[in-house]
Scaffold this active site. Structure first.
Site, mmCIF file in Angstrom:
data_model
loop_
_atom_site.group_PDB
_atom_site.id
_atom_site.type_symbol
_atom_site.label_atom_id
_atom_site.label_comp_id
_atom_site.label_asym_id
_atom_site.label_seq_id
_atom_site.Cartn_x
_atom_site.Cartn_y
_atom_site.Cartn_z
ATOM 1 N N GLY C 7 0.836 -1.200 0.000
ATOM 2 C CA GLY C 7 0.000 0.000 0.000
ATOM 3 C C GLY C 7 0.863 1.238 0.000
ATOM 4 O O GLY C 7 1.461 1.569 1.028
ATOM 5 N N GLY C 9 -0.126 4.483 -0.891
ATOM 6 C CA GLY C 9 -0.970 5.659 -1.047
ATOM 7 C C GLY C 9 -0.337 6.841 -0.329
ATOM 8 O O GLY C 9 0.876 6.897 -0.122
ATOM 9 N N MET C 11 -0.260 7.717 2.727
ATOM 10 C CA MET C 11 0.489 7.374 3.928
ATOM 11 C C MET C 11 1.669 6.451 3.607
ATOM 12 O O MET C 11 2.810 6.723 3.969
ATOM 13 C CB MET C 11 -0.431 6.694 4.953
ATOM 14 N N ASP C 30 2.231 -1.819 -4.584
ATOM 15 C CA ASP C 30 0.962 -1.114 -4.749
ATOM 16 C C ASP C 30 0.384 -1.528 -6.090
ATOM 17 O O ASP C 30 1.130 -1.880 -7.021
ATOM 18 C CB ASP C 30 1.198 0.406 -4.719
ATOM 19 N N ARG C 31 -0.941 -1.494 -6.192
ATOM 20 C CA ARG C 31 -1.557 -1.859 -7.473
ATOM 21 C C ARG C 31 -1.158 -0.884 -8.578
ATOM 22 O O ARG C 31 -1.234 -1.193 -9.749
ATOM 23 C CB ARG C 31 -3.081 -1.880 -7.321
ATOM 24 N N LYS C 166 -5.560 4.105 18.664
ATOM 25 C CA LYS C 166 -5.658 5.048 17.539
ATOM 26 C C LYS C 166 -7.101 5.519 17.366
ATOM 27 O O LYS C 166 -7.353 6.692 17.053
ATOM 28 C CB LYS C 166 -5.166 4.383 16.259
ATOM 29 N N ASN C 170 -8.314 9.364 17.554
ATOM 30 C CA ASN C 170 -9.097 10.067 16.537
ATOM 31 C C ASN C 170 -10.402 10.608 17.095
ATOM 32 O O ASN C 170 -10.855 11.680 16.704
ATOM 33 C CB ASN C 170 -9.383 9.136 15.350
ATOM 34 N N GLU C 173 -9.478 13.692 18.707
ATOM 35 C CA GLU C 173 -9.208 14.645 17.615
ATOM 36 C C GLU C 173 -10.507 15.306 17.129
ATOM 37 O O GLU C 173 -10.532 16.504 16.895
ATOM 38 C CB GLU C 173 -8.536 13.852 16.494
#
Lengths: 304, 304, 304, 304
Positions: C7, C9, C11, C30-31, C166, C170, C173
């Site tokens: 992955g 992306g 991040m 990644d794709r 996490k 959030n 947040e």
């Protein structure tokens, strides 16, 4: 008509009585032999003529699931199960599917009315196929209040719609109760209003806030004008939680219903960890006084 | 008995009618000559026999204050003023003091019932001296609903207690309405409940949430089943705000009533500055997409 | 050390770069072939020496589950999977169990820092066995910010504890952002404060409310002082919802976090069904004006 | 420059010290002779050379008003008063008008920083005329933190803007603290997160929620990892209340700040009258168990 009724607790017991008063032939089963008409679930089923209709009125969750499963073994094709407890609507789809595989029909029915239902009748919200609803209508008509059918009974939609509607009903109920409660507390705190019970009693006719819950608040104040015989400790059952969860699932803002739910959570806390954190923070940045835990509470230090 | 009534708007007009039906002699005054029985406030006072009773039913704030002041000049020792508008209770103490200096009595009266009061009667909450309350009781008895007096009328306490009670009544009303509204929206969002109006209609009898407001919601859904003839834009009058302010003054938690108030504020915003700030923050830390202001909304960039 | 990273992306791409800057040997997949170092997940696994460590950084839910399942087929006993996406903590226990049956270790890691993590480092919260945590520590040390390890990294508990932490992070947040946002809106509405951006900028040093989010708000205001280039439309990802759901599961009052979540829901509504219900009710009982749906909004009738 | 400073409590005492370290000539006055440099307010004024600047740092409300009035008698045309306490912004306009009639200038200054201000400096928000702000800038520069002036000081607008900004600052502070507190409680309630202090400590670097308040929470947890040395009892000062009131005045939705305020109110209640009302209602309609007041709590009756 004939009905098997599983669960003769506070709700089921009264429902059997109301149905019998309406002339129905009810065979009840409960684990408590003092109230039961049958010695076992199998005995109950055996006592009914086919095609049978069996109403389940036991606690939501495992007891209901287990009863559905046992009835799946005991009932026959063409029979009908009506699940009237406070189940989560997502359970209904599983129950219906399980029974459908055996040719047994399924309706879910939300039942409102509490201990007053015996005399007043019960508000009913039903989910399932129309043919099953029609078949059980004599039972619904006996349980619902006097008056036009549509003011105390609804066929809300497919399986699950009855319990979804009841869930929302109870979520609203949380909000209504908290609204009255906040108003009561503010009247109680006022110096200028010196007769709080009379004010609330006077809201029973003509006002915008008149309701059955208000009538019950008046009733409670009649016997305990300051409500100081009891503590502000409030349980919650599943429906309020589920309502907020479904609101989240559907991205529906539910500030009032969630506030009512959280007020109940808070009411059961001896001490709030969150508020300990706030107190700790205030002490850290401002040297603000904290209340120490332990037998003597409250402690010195000046505020800023 | 004889009553002067100042203000013949939506409320006052109907109240005059209800009082006359009960056989009282009402002289009404309004700036609108089409509905007024007197050409001026002075004319109204002149038309009354002493000792006079004058009911004020004009908008809260400046119009009410001005009317009290003018009546202070026009009335005589021994007369009585009843202030029935939606005034803040703190105004009452000033009004009463001002009139007391002239020997004029004062009662404040919270009136609930809206446009339905003409037929149903009005819920009444009164503040002031018992002697003045007794004196005006024939008027109160005519305005309040049929049934036991104490279910539609309360002498809540000293001057100000009537409007304080009405303020709390309206604060509760905000919470009740928002609770039903959240429930309606969640039913509306549900895939499983396919007949929302029928469900709500079925709550009218036997359920815990039955109320007059629920009956009105049913009435609204009867003519507009999706409520899509109107927009979700909701005004607020003073009472909801004052209720939260008084809750703050008395350190009473009011999460439900304040949430209902804030939902109204938000309903009137084309766009929320606060939510622009949240969107800006998300964009700053996460590169999250924002919706640009302007004719085309929505913009690219992937979320994380 | 060597790491497989699935992955790349927003991040994952930056994390690969930060790890490489720290001297680690990262093989990314990644794709999107433009950013990928391997032609397939199998190719990625083939490129790693055993025992392998593979970090998953793909969207939560189905994509993550599918990646775990595929890795379960491709990896060998003794390998280690670190799941760093925004998964619900309840998924971790399933993933860990599935992989444990094949002798593959599992850690869940909550990662905070957004697009700033490349330069600032990422806050890390990890769940799982201590031996696995120790083994992956060189990776964690490279990803976390400079400074003492314990100020940017925590081993929070067993599997799931990283994502639970996490999730709560959030949820907090959401509350923090909404608090600043409400303050911004109030300053913006004030007549007396005429330089809102300067006030917020001045909170950056010395005040109680200084924070990284505040710095970002200042940054946003620097380029758009009224924040009127964007709309108050705010998405939510899963964590805020899960936080409220877990609060409900644990009977923890969460009025602030839920209010922040509901404000986001409301921000995305063109029109609120709930507020249509409130408007309908006000119209019913008081004849209050409603805003009609359609091209021309607002309609007559006087308030009461 | 020379400054008179009235009020040498927790804040004023430290401010005098910080100003003196910066080389300013501060004459302090406090009713406590142990810390005072002058025997009376008159003595303080006599010790200053004209045109004088006097900073007031006494409790908001009556003490501040009284000090302003006394200074109005003692000071001369061309002197300047800076009001640095936690006054409501509406008081400032009155103070400024009162002093302006005597030719005395007025600035209001919100001061943030608590007990840490001595070392870190104080965040300052000032309202009033630019000429007065410029005149007092050496004092502001000494009090504010190191770094760019605009990151710790703002001229927010006309008289009142300083205290309005500080009020909003404190309202935000309430929301921030409650957000962290709810997160702390949820972590604390979790079974899966077994090291809560470590998780919160790890949020200090790299995460989105890092802030000075978070640092203080870490500091509190360092000395009391469960925060069980103190009780969840939290006072509130005026600013949080005023923030909600101003939000209401400006029709600004403030669900988070108000929820934080109400949580404080609730934290101080031994027992909640509102929740007694809810308990009473549940008992009325469902026969639900209530907890009786008195030495033994909890009582029988089955739920439904």
């Amino acid at each position: 008509m004939q009905l098997g009724l599983v669960g003769l607790g506070k709700m089921g017991f009264n429902m059997r009585e109301r149905l019998r008063r309406a002339g129905h032939d009810v065979v009840g089963y409960d684990r408590n032999p003092d109230v039961s008409d049958a010695s076992s679930l199998a005995d109950l089923v055996a006592k009914l003529d086919g095609p049978r209709t069996v109403w389940i009125m036991v606690p939501a969750g495992a007891p209901t699931r287990q009863t559905v499963e046992e009835l799946g073994e005991l009932l026959s094709e063409g029979d009908l199960v009506i699940e009237g407890g406070n189940s989560r609507f997502t359970d209904d789809q599983e129950h219906a599917k399980f029974l459908a595989a055996k040719g047994i029909g399924y309706l879910d029915c939300g039942v409102s009315g509490g201990v007053w239902g015996l005399e007043n009748g019960y508000g009913l919200m039903v989910g399932g196929d129309k043919s099953n609803v029609d078949r059980a209508m004599p039972i619904f008509d006996a349980l619902r209040p006097e008056g036009p059918r549509e003011e105390g009974f609804a066929h809300a939609g497919a399986v699950g719609a009855g319990h979804f509607s009841k869930m929302v009903h109870n979520g609203i109920e949380y909000g209504l109760m908290q609204a009255y409660a906040e108003g009561f507390e503010l009247l109680d705190a006022s110096e200028v209003v010196t007769d709080v019970p009379s004010v609330i009693k006077a809201w029973q006719r003509g006002t915008v806030v008149r309701s059955w819950l208000l009538d019950l608040l008046v009733r409670a104040l009649d016997s305990d004008p300051e409500l100081d015989d009891l503590r502000g400790y409030v349980e919650d059952s599943g429906e309020g939680r589920w309502t907020v969860e479904e609101a989240i699932n559907h991205a529906v803002p539910a500030p009032v219903i969630s506030a009512a739910l959280f007020a109940r959570f808070a009411s059961r806390q001896e001490d709030s960890p969150a508020m300990r954190a706030v107190a700790a923070l205030r002490n850290q940045f401002g040297g603000h006084a904290v209340h120490k835990a332990g037998p003597t509470s409250g402690s010195g230090s000046t505020g800023s």
